[in-house]
Design an enzyme around this catalytic site. Structure first.
Site, PDB file in Angstrom:
ATOM      1  N   ASP A 100     -72.068 -36.365  -2.232  1.00  0.00           N
ATOM      2  CA  ASP A 100     -73.245 -35.630  -1.923  1.00  0.00           C
ATOM      3  C   ASP A 100     -73.536 -35.642  -0.342  1.00  0.00           C
ATOM      4  O   ASP A 100     -74.092 -34.797   0.286  1.00  0.00           O
ATOM      5  CB  ASP A 100     -74.469 -36.675  -2.414  1.00  0.00           C
ATOM      6  CG  ASP A 100     -74.576 -36.512  -3.926  1.00  0.00           C
ATOM      7  OD1 ASP A 100     -75.252 -37.325  -4.486  1.00  0.00           O
ATOM      8  OD2 ASP A 100     -73.935 -35.533  -4.527  1.00  0.00           O
ATOM      9  N   LEU A 114     -60.550 -13.914 -33.657  1.00  0.00           N
ATOM     10  CA  LEU A 114     -59.398 -14.405 -34.506  1.00  0.00           C
ATOM     11  C   LEU A 114     -59.440 -14.391 -35.946  1.00  0.00           C
ATOM     12  O   LEU A 114     -60.564 -14.451 -36.399  1.00  0.00           O
ATOM     13  CB  LEU A 114     -59.475 -15.911 -34.062  1.00  0.00           C
ATOM     14  CG  LEU A 114     -58.904 -16.312 -32.680  1.00  0.00           C
ATOM     15  CD1 LEU A 114     -59.552 -17.883 -32.239  1.00  0.00           C
ATOM     16  CD2 LEU A 114     -57.810 -16.158 -32.145  1.00  0.00           C
ATOM     17  N   ASP A 164     -70.374 -40.624  -6.239  1.00  0.00           N
ATOM     18  CA  ASP A 164     -71.405 -39.663  -6.156  1.00  0.00           C
ATOM     19  C   ASP A 164     -71.952 -39.601  -4.783  1.00  0.00           C
ATOM     20  O   ASP A 164     -72.183 -38.304  -3.898  1.00  0.00           O
ATOM     21  CB  ASP A 164     -72.337 -39.804  -7.261  1.00  0.00           C
ATOM     22  CG  ASP A 164     -71.727 -39.342  -8.489  1.00  0.00           C
ATOM     23  OD1 ASP A 164     -72.797 -39.223  -9.557  1.00  0.00           O
ATOM     24  OD2 ASP A 164     -70.715 -38.796  -8.382  1.00  0.00           O
ATOM     25  N   GLU A 220     -64.170 -20.847 -22.672  1.00  0.00           N
ATOM     26  CA  GLU A 220     -65.363 -21.237 -23.504  1.00  0.00           C
ATOM     27  C   GLU A 220     -66.568 -22.053 -22.706  1.00  0.00           C
ATOM     28  O   GLU A 220     -65.719 -23.097 -22.043  1.00  0.00           O
ATOM     29  CB  GLU A 220     -65.013 -21.854 -24.741  1.00  0.00           C
ATOM     30  CG  GLU A 220     -66.129 -22.000 -26.084  1.00  0.00           C
ATOM     31  CD  GLU A 220     -65.758 -20.771 -26.870  1.00  0.00           C
ATOM     32  OE1 GLU A 220     -65.018 -20.018 -26.847  1.00  0.00           O
ATOM     33  OE2 GLU A 220     -66.666 -21.014 -27.893  1.00  0.00           O
ATOM     34  N   LYS A 223     -60.671 -25.486 -31.057  1.00  0.00           N
ATOM     35  CA  LYS A 223     -61.587 -24.120 -30.658  1.00  0.00           C
ATOM     36  C   LYS A 223     -62.849 -24.946 -30.409  1.00  0.00           C
ATOM     37  O   LYS A 223     -63.565 -25.477 -31.126  1.00  0.00           O
ATOM     38  CB  LYS A 223     -61.358 -23.342 -32.159  1.00  0.00           C
ATOM     39  CG  LYS A 223     -62.104 -22.229 -32.135  1.00  0.00           C
ATOM     40  CD  LYS A 223     -62.047 -21.419 -33.285  1.00  0.00           C
ATOM     41  CE  LYS A 223     -63.015 -20.023 -33.174  1.00  0.00           C
ATOM     42  NZ  LYS A 223     -64.255 -20.321 -32.927  1.00  0.00           N
ATOM     43  N   ARG A 263     -68.964 -12.329 -24.254  1.00  0.00           N
ATOM     44  CA  ARG A 263     -68.205 -11.460 -25.145  1.00  0.00           C
ATOM     45  C   ARG A 263     -68.876 -10.133 -25.648  1.00  0.00           C
ATOM     46  O   ARG A 263     -68.330  -9.124 -25.599  1.00  0.00           O
ATOM     47  CB  ARG A 263     -67.688 -12.382 -26.211  1.00  0.00           C
ATOM     48  CG  ARG A 263     -66.731 -11.646 -26.993  1.00  0.00           C
ATOM     49  CD  ARG A 263     -66.480 -12.568 -28.314  1.00  0.00           C
ATOM     50  NE  ARG A 263     -65.423 -11.680 -29.308  1.00  0.00           N
ATOM     51  CZ  ARG A 263     -65.662 -10.940 -29.929  1.00  0.00           C
ATOM     52  NH1 ARG A 263     -66.948 -10.472 -30.081  1.00  0.00           N
ATOM     53  NH2 ARG A 263     -64.859 -10.364 -30.667  1.00  0.00           N
ATOM     54  N   LYS A 271     -51.451 -20.381 -31.327  1.00  0.00           N
ATOM     55  CA  LYS A 271     -50.833 -19.055 -30.795  1.00  0.00           C
ATOM     56  C   LYS A 271     -49.440 -19.223 -30.615  1.00  0.00           C
ATOM     57  O   LYS A 271     -48.650 -20.028 -30.018  1.00  0.00           O
ATOM     58  CB  LYS A 271     -51.443 -18.952 -29.297  1.00  0.00           C
ATOM     59  CG  LYS A 271     -53.063 -18.585 -29.427  1.00  0.00           C
ATOM     60  CD  LYS A 271     -53.660 -18.714 -27.827  1.00  0.00           C
ATOM     61  CE  LYS A 271     -55.060 -18.820 -28.143  1.00  0.00           C
ATOM     62  NZ  LYS A 271     -55.811 -18.881 -26.490  1.00  0.00           N
ATOM     63  N   GLU A 302     -54.723 -25.535 -29.494  1.00  0.00           N
ATOM     64  CA  GLU A 302     -55.689 -25.435 -28.745  1.00  0.00           C
ATOM     65  C   GLU A 302     -56.989 -25.882 -29.486  1.00  0.00           C
ATOM     66  O   GLU A 302     -57.259 -24.952 -30.542  1.00  0.00           O
ATOM     67  CB  GLU A 302     -55.990 -24.303 -27.752  1.00  0.00           C
ATOM     68  CG  GLU A 302     -54.890 -23.794 -27.067  1.00  0.00           C
ATOM     69  CD  GLU A 302     -55.173 -22.576 -26.432  1.00  0.00           C
ATOM     70  OE1 GLU A 302     -56.099 -21.984 -26.603  1.00  0.00           O
ATOM     71  OE2 GLU A 302     -54.171 -22.217 -26.027  1.00  0.00           O
TER      72      GLU A 302
END
Ligand code: 3B9
Length: 338
Positions: free
Chosen positions: A43, A89, A39, A180, A122, A143, A297, A120
């Site tokens: 930084d 869905l 980090d 998502e 959800k 959405r 899918k 996948e």
């Protein structure tokens, strides 16, 4: 004539190099899930770029990693009309429903050949649409009702796993990415620990915490929340091709710097889908994030086009949910605005 810009050439070059280096570190960390540089080193790069931009404001570009947090709160969210609807869905409630789904797909295609499925998790978060023009993130939207959503561009820009500029090349001139936004379990626990210490209201679950964080009119609050994004579908595309298979599209997303879920698999036929559902169901408690099921899918895009949609859901995709966890959480699933 206007005097040449007062920025020394090597300064301008240094700023460009820093932007590219920081973007590459973000790509390795978020899209490749690889350990990041310490980090402190990351930084230092950011601070050097911030100092250069403070000294020469003309150096600032919209995709600069220093431009993630808007300083001016909105008075309200604008409405966005999706170019393509964000569909929902159909659900499977048992193995038989999955078998029946596969049967319907093959009957409709009038071909009994085994179907290749993309599997996948959800994620239990908030669906989002990201619009990129010439590789730059120009809009983020919820959405909503599937046709219209809220413009949350300022808030999605604060999420480090969402690239402000797509990496590499080969992406369409206009590309809509759907995915998502979620809060990992560890981030959720830490957020509630802080809320406890401050005597603030607690969040009921990571999904509510993510929803509340995205509904902030002041992006500086969103920027303090541990949010991530996983891409799961392409939406509107202009001037460009998407691969023939859904799984290949997700791999292209990863090359372009977007995070996709590492549990994504391609399998052959319904029985393999059931095996995938069972193995992930056994590991559910160990995942870093909440999931409420699996999405299967049809992988080939030409078959998707042939199968089309019923009302608001595709005929070519189905969600198979796990039993609800912690019954209480479901009952208390109220929205806290914090
Ligand atoms: C499959 C799709 C419904 C996305 N796809 C679309 O929204 C969509 C929308 C218009 C499309 O094309 C149309 C074009 C014109 C008119 C209607 C549809 C095609 C797909 C979906 C929805 C939710 C998901 C979720 N929570 N997790 C994962 N992992 N995947 C998900 N996938």
């Amino acid at each position: 004539a206007k005097s040449t810009s007062a920025i020394p050439a090597e300064t301008s070059a240094r700023a460009q190099t820093l932007r590219a280096e920081i973007q590459e570190h973000n790509y390795r960390y978020y899209a490749l899930d690889e350990p990041r540089i310490p980090d402190a080193a990351y930084d230092r790069l950011m601070r050097e770029l911030q100092d250069l931009e403070a000294e020469y404001p003309e150096l600032v570009t919209p995709d600069s990693p220093t431009q993630r947090v808007g300083q001016t709160p909105l008075s309200a969210f604008a409405t966005v009309t999706h170019e393509l609807p964000m569909l929902s869905l159909d659900n499977a409630f048992g193995e038989d429903d999955l078998i029946a789904f596969d049967r319907r797909v093959r009957d409709r295609l009038q071909d009994d050949a085994t179907i290749e499925y993309a599997c996948e998790p959800k994620l239990d978060g908030i669906a989002v649409s990201l619009l990129y023009r010439d590789g730059l993130l120009v809009r983020g939207a919820t959405r909503g009702d599937g046709t219209q959503g809220e413009d949350i561009t300022q808030n999605v820009r604060t999420i480090d796993s969402i690239p402000l500029k797509l990496r590499g090349s080969g992406y369409p001139r206009v590309l809509e990415v759907r995915g998502e936004i979620y809060m990992p379990k560890a981030g959720f626990e830490a957020l509630n620990e802080k809320a406890r210490e401050k005597g603030d209201k607690l969040f009921v679950n990571p999904r509510n915490a993510a929803a509340g964080s995205l509904r902030q009119l002041d992006a500086r609050i969103t920027a303090t929340r541990p949010l991530e994004m996983c891409a799961y579908s392409v939406g509107y595309v202009e001037d460009g091709e998407v691969p023939a298979k859904h799984s290949e599209t997700l791999e292209a997303f990863r090359d372009w710097g977007l995070k996709i879920n590492r549990e994504m698999r391609v399998v052959q036929g319904a029985d393999a889908c059931i095996e995938y559902y069972q193995q992930l169901g056994e590991r559910r408690a160990q995942l870093d994030y909440d999931i409420d099921g699996i999405v299967f899918k049809v992988n080939r895009r030409d078959l998707q086009d042939e199968l089309g949609f019923v009302a608001r859901a595709p005929r070519w995709a189905i969600a198979y949910k796990f039993p609800a966890q912690e019954e209480m959480t479901q009952l208390l699933d109220v929205e806290f605005q914090v």
